[in-house]
Design a protein around this motif. Structure first.
Motif, mmCIF file in Angstrom:
data_model
loop_
_atom_site.group_PDB
_atom_site.id
_atom_site.type_symbol
_atom_site.label_atom_id
_atom_site.label_comp_id
_atom_site.label_asym_id
_atom_site.label_seq_id
_atom_site.Cartn_x
_atom_site.Cartn_y
_atom_site.Cartn_z
ATOM 1 N N GLU A 1 0.914 -1.093 -0.040
ATOM 2 C CA GLU A 1 -0.080 0.107 -0.031
ATOM 3 C C GLU A 1 0.718 1.320 0.077
ATOM 4 O OE1 GLU A 1 -3.703 0.646 0.715
ATOM 5 O OE2 GLU A 1 -4.424 -1.515 1.648
ATOM 6 N N ILE A 2 2.009 1.116 -0.616
ATOM 7 C CA ILE A 2 3.112 2.151 -0.769
ATOM 8 C C ILE A 2 2.372 3.389 -1.408
ATOM 9 C CG2 ILE A 2 5.099 3.050 -1.815
ATOM 10 C CD1 ILE A 2 6.328 0.191 -0.786
ATOM 11 N N GLN A 3 1.525 3.405 -2.407
ATOM 12 C CA GLN A 3 0.882 4.279 -3.166
ATOM 13 C C GLN A 3 -0.585 4.305 -2.962
ATOM 14 O OE1 GLN A 3 0.992 5.605 -7.863
ATOM 15 N NE2 GLN A 3 2.533 4.484 -7.144
ATOM 16 N N THR A 4 -1.045 3.297 -2.390
ATOM 17 C CA THR A 4 -2.638 3.120 -2.497
ATOM 18 C C THR A 4 -2.813 3.779 -0.837
ATOM 19 O OG1 THR A 4 -2.508 0.975 -1.643
ATOM 20 C CG2 THR A 4 -3.197 1.565 -3.934
ATOM 21 N N GLY A 5 -1.901 3.869 0.013
ATOM 22 C CA GLY A 5 -2.289 3.886 1.424
ATOM 23 C C GLY A 5 -2.286 5.455 1.698
ATOM 24 N N MET A 6 -2.090 5.802 3.034
ATOM 25 C CA MET A 6 -2.191 6.953 3.571
ATOM 26 C C MET A 6 -3.375 8.000 3.141
ATOM 27 S SD MET A 6 -0.288 7.024 6.084
ATOM 28 C CE MET A 6 -0.140 8.639 6.602
ATOM 29 N N GLY A 7 -4.697 7.372 3.006
ATOM 30 C CA GLY A 7 -5.783 8.340 2.556
ATOM 31 C C GLY A 7 -5.809 8.282 1.222
ATOM 32 N N ARG A 8 -4.926 7.777 0.175
ATOM 33 C CA ARG A 8 -5.189 8.183 -1.001
ATOM 34 C C ARG A 8 -6.388 7.683 -1.689
ATOM 35 N NH1 ARG A 8 -3.358 11.664 -4.414
ATOM 36 N NH2 ARG A 8 -1.507 11.819 -3.049
ATOM 37 N N THR A 9 -7.084 6.894 -1.300
ATOM 38 C CA THR A 9 -8.281 6.323 -1.799
ATOM 39 C C THR A 9 -9.631 6.626 -1.214
ATOM 40 O OG1 THR A 9 -8.534 4.233 -0.741
ATOM 41 C CG2 THR A 9 -7.280 4.085 -2.642
ATOM 42 N N GLY A 10 -9.449 7.296 0.103
ATOM 43 C CA GLY A 10 -10.476 7.941 0.723
ATOM 44 C C GLY A 10 -10.639 7.111 2.095
ATOM 45 N N ARG A 11 -9.844 6.194 2.079
ATOM 46 C CA ARG A 11 -9.872 5.096 3.456
ATOM 47 C C ARG A 11 -8.217 5.319 3.877
ATOM 48 N NH1 ARG A 11 -13.621 1.225 4.711
ATOM 49 N NH2 ARG A 11 -15.627 2.016 4.018
ATOM 50 N N LEU A 12 -8.069 5.100 5.109
ATOM 51 C CA LEU A 12 -6.499 5.358 5.530
ATOM 52 C C LEU A 12 -5.705 4.278 4.576
ATOM 53 C CD1 LEU A 12 -4.590 6.752 7.064
ATOM 54 C CD2 LEU A 12 -4.671 5.094 9.065
ATOM 55 N N PHE A 13 -6.277 3.262 4.397
ATOM 56 C CA PHE A 13 -5.587 2.106 3.660
ATOM 57 C C PHE A 13 -6.701 1.554 2.637
ATOM 58 C CE2 PHE A 13 -2.782 2.579 6.937
ATOM 59 C CZ PHE A 13 -1.568 3.227 6.480
ATOM 60 N N ALA A 14 -6.273 1.120 1.480
ATOM 61 C CA ALA A 14 -7.342 0.866 0.441
ATOM 62 C C ALA A 14 -7.802 -0.406 0.709
ATOM 63 C CB ALA A 14 -6.547 0.743 -0.935
ATOM 64 N N HIS A 15 -7.082 -1.468 1.272
ATOM 65 C CA HIS A 15 -7.808 -2.845 1.575
ATOM 66 C C HIS A 15 -9.086 -2.590 2.672
ATOM 67 C CE1 HIS A 15 -4.834 -2.499 5.189
ATOM 68 N NE2 HIS A 15 -5.904 -2.899 5.677
ATOM 69 N N GLU A 16 -9.244 -1.536 3.307
ATOM 70 C CA GLU A 16 -10.415 -1.255 4.108
ATOM 71 C C GLU A 16 -11.782 -1.285 3.430
ATOM 72 O OE1 GLU A 16 -9.905 2.170 6.675
ATOM 73 O OE2 GLU A 16 -7.623 1.969 6.850
ATOM 74 N N TRP A 17 -11.572 -0.903 2.042
ATOM 75 C CA TRP A 17 -12.903 -0.832 1.196
ATOM 76 C C TRP A 17 -13.440 -2.297 1.061
ATOM 77 C CZ3 TRP A 17 -15.171 3.574 0.506
ATOM 78 C CH2 TRP A 17 -14.627 4.665 0.331
ATOM 79 N N ALA A 18 -12.522 -3.244 1.049
ATOM 80 C CA ALA A 18 -12.798 -4.712 0.870
ATOM 81 C C ALA A 18 -13.155 -5.464 1.965
ATOM 82 C CB ALA A 18 -11.661 -5.422 0.030
#
Ligand SMILES: *Cc1c(COP(=O)(O)O)cnc(C)c1O
Length: 392
Positions: free
Chosen positions: A215-232
């Motif tokens: 999650e180097i690029q997708t993490g830290m809020g980038r997708t609207g969650r702190l980490f992208a896996h949270e959406w799944a």
């Protein structure tokens, strides 16, 4: 004659000397709207007052002691990450590739410490990007990354992107882990659907192996969650992060559950700089702002506005663009002309974007972009597109 700077980058003829929020400024005063954020790094834009304050305060107190001693700021950063994620423990690094290295070593060590050293292979996906170290390029494969660097590190099974059946077939008695990015960044903003992430989690559970999410690029809020896996609705066992966590200061981390990290005992890993007091002071300041529900809700709201605008841009320029994809403020525009020409036309219109594989232009603005800046960015992208069209 070779330049003093090793010429591994095809650099744009732009040189910025100052940053203010979402804006970068050249020596002569020319201002560019930064929709690349230094490749998803400057999550709070440039020279954010809270980060400048953290840098200056810690900069006057203490920069470096080494990991020979306790580092209170590192402990604070790790505690914050543990409190906010699936992780029980954190190894702090200076970069993404080092965080990936830690993840790979941890997965191998997990099984060797359990008396299963034969379980050392890692399943990865084509088109991935995990950094530029030997292990990271070996994990991703791909001609551009690996050509001329043989012999590569063995032990990676690189499968077609998102092919869950191929994963099922490849996982065997030698597999230690599956490693994937929730959304390919360098690889062109291709998203693993939530269902695929859940399938990977289920396969890892059924086989008793580890799931590593980069999650180097997708993490830290980038997708609207702190980490992208949270959406799944799933969690990984190991997660390398970097980029946004330092807001522009070199900082990364490898997060893990206690179970996954069980082999990483005293003396098994280390770093001279990793987690120094200065870097961690800044990481804490970034997290304190980004890891709040209000900030993340703001990212999703801004992302909605930007995405709608980009859909309009694509519709208005059907000869140039095919689609918008991605999630949150990690967006890609599929191009029908060479993506480099689109980015260059952006420079002329004083807006910065980033190319990605698959002829995509990446839009990765600071996460605290204002609505006015979204609209200004869309205007500039439209101006760039119109100029490009006039030349076709
Ligand atoms: C940028 C990136 C890396 C490498 O990070 P560095 O700090 O350049 O070493 C690894 N994985 C992903 C997904 C990235 O986007």
């Amino acid at each position: 004659m070779i330049t003093p700077v090793l010429p591994t980058y095809a650099r744009a003829p732009l040189a910025f000397v100052e940053g203010q929020g979402a804006w970068l400024i050249e020596e002569g005063g020319e201002r560019y709207l930064d929709f690349g954020a230094g490749i998803a790094v400057a999550v709070l834009g440039h020279a954010h007052p809270a980060l400048v304050e953290a840098l200056e305060t810690q900069g006057r107190r203490l920069w470096h002691t080494s990991n020979l001693y306790r580092i209170p700021n590192q402990e604070r950063l790790a505690e914050k990450l543990v409190a906010r994620t699936f992780a029980d423990t954190v190894f702090v690094t200076n970069s993404g590739a080092e965080a990936v290295e830690c993840a790979i070593k941890m997965a191998r060590k997990h099984f060797s410490a359990k008396g299963q050293p034969e379980r050392h292979r890692i399943v990865t996906f084509e088109g991935a990007f995990h950094g530029r170290t030997m292990a990271a390029i070996s994990a991703a494969g791909g001609e551009k990354l690996v050509k001329g660097f043989d012999p590569l590190l063995p032990g990676f099974d690189i499968l077609p992107f998102g092919d869950i059946e191929a994963v099922r077939a490849a996982v065997g008695p030698q597999t230690a882990a599956i490693m994937a990015e929730p959304i390919l960044g360098e690889g062109g903003i291709r998203q693993l659907p939530d269902a695929a992430l859940r399938d990977l989690r289920a396969i890892a559970d059924a086989e008793g192996i580890l799931l590593i999410l980069d999650e180097i690029q997708t993490g830290m809020g980038r997708t609207g969650r702190l980490f992208a896996h949270e959406w799944a609705g799933i969690t990984p066992d190991i997660m390398p992060i970097a980029k946004g966590i330092g807001g522009g200061f070199p900082l990364g981390a490898c997060l893990a559950t206690e179970h996954a990290a069980s082999g990483m005992t005293l003396g098994t890993h280390g770093s001279t700089y990793g987690g120094n007091p200065l870097a961690c002071a800044i990481g804490c300041a970034v997290l304190d702002i980004v890891a709040t529900p209000e900030f993340l809700a703001g990212v999703s709201r801004t992302a909605g506005r930007l995405r709608q605008g980009l859909e309009g841009l694509v519709a208005a320029h059907p000869k140039l663009f095919s689609e918008v994809r991605g999630q949150g403020l990690m967006l890609g525009i599929g191009c029908l002309v060479p993506n480099g020409e689109v980015v260059a036309a952006g420079y002329d219109a004083k807006i910065l974007t980033v190319v990605a594989a698959g002829n995509v232009v990446r839009i990765l603005p600071p996460l605290n972009l204002s609505d006015a800046e979204v609209d200004e960015g869309l205007r500039r992208l439209d101006a760039a597109a119109s100029a490009l069209e006039a030349r076709q």
